[in-house]
Design a protein around this motif. Structure first.
Motif, short mmCIF file in Angstrom:
data_model
loop_
_atom_site.label_atom_id
_atom_site.label_comp_id
_atom_site.label_asym_id
_atom_site.label_seq_id
_atom_site.Cartn_x
_atom_site.Cartn_y
_atom_site.Cartn_z
N GLN A 12 0.83 -1.21 0.00
CA GLN A 12 0.00 0.00 0.00
C GLN A 12 0.87 1.26 0.00
O GLN A 12 0.56 2.23 -0.68
CB GLN A 12 -0.94 0.00 1.19
CG GLN A 12 -2.03 -1.04 1.07
CD GLN A 12 -2.87 -1.16 2.34
OE1 GLN A 12 -2.52 -0.63 3.39
NE2 GLN A 12 -3.98 -1.87 2.24
N ALA A 13 1.94 1.23 0.76
CA ALA A 13 2.84 2.39 0.79
C ALA A 13 3.47 2.61 -0.59
O ALA A 13 3.52 3.73 -1.09
CB ALA A 13 3.92 2.19 1.85
N ALA A 14 3.93 1.53 -1.21
CA ALA A 14 4.53 1.64 -2.54
C ALA A 14 3.52 2.16 -3.55
O ALA A 14 3.85 3.00 -4.40
CB ALA A 14 5.09 0.29 -2.97
N ASN A 15 2.27 1.69 -3.47
CA ASN A 15 1.23 2.16 -4.37
C ASN A 15 0.92 3.64 -4.17
O ASN A 15 0.43 4.31 -5.08
CB ASN A 15 -0.05 1.34 -4.21
CG ASN A 15 0.09 -0.04 -4.80
OD1 ASN A 15 0.91 -0.28 -5.68
ND2 ASN A 15 -0.70 -0.98 -4.30
N ALA A 16 1.21 4.16 -2.98
CA ALA A 16 0.99 5.58 -2.67
C ALA A 16 2.26 6.40 -2.92
O ALA A 16 2.37 7.53 -2.46
CB ALA A 16 0.53 5.73 -1.23
N ASP A 17 3.21 5.82 -3.65
CA ASP A 17 4.48 6.49 -3.98
C ASP A 17 5.31 6.84 -2.76
O ASP A 17 6.01 7.85 -2.73
CB ASP A 17 4.24 7.75 -4.84
CG ASP A 17 3.75 7.40 -6.23
OD1 ASP A 17 4.13 6.33 -6.75
OD2 ASP A 17 2.98 8.19 -6.80
#
Length: 75
Positions: A12-17
């Protein structure tokens, strides 16, 4: 269960840049870093975490210096 949560959170963090590093060390107990004196894996994990913190702090310090320079230039 905790590993699944960590994997989900990192995704989720990666998807939120958000820059994220998920470091999975198989075959060690939960909070194995507490055993750094007797587990090489624990000492290595703490070293990696420390280096990561230092990189981020250096980046924050650099950014803060840039903001100070911009304020001084606009005064």
């Amino acid at each position: 269960m905790l590993l699944d949560d960590a994997v989900r959170l990192a995704g989720q963090a990666a998807n939120a840049d958000v820059e994220v590093t998920l470091d999975i060390t198989p075959g060690v107990p939960h909070v194995f870093q507490a055993y750094h004196a007797i587990l090489d894996e624990a000492a290595a994990a703490l070293d990696r975490a420390g280096r990561s913190c230092l990189r981020h702090l250096a980046g924050a310090e650099h950014a803060a210096g840039d903001r100070e320079a911009e304020r001084a230039a606009s005064s």
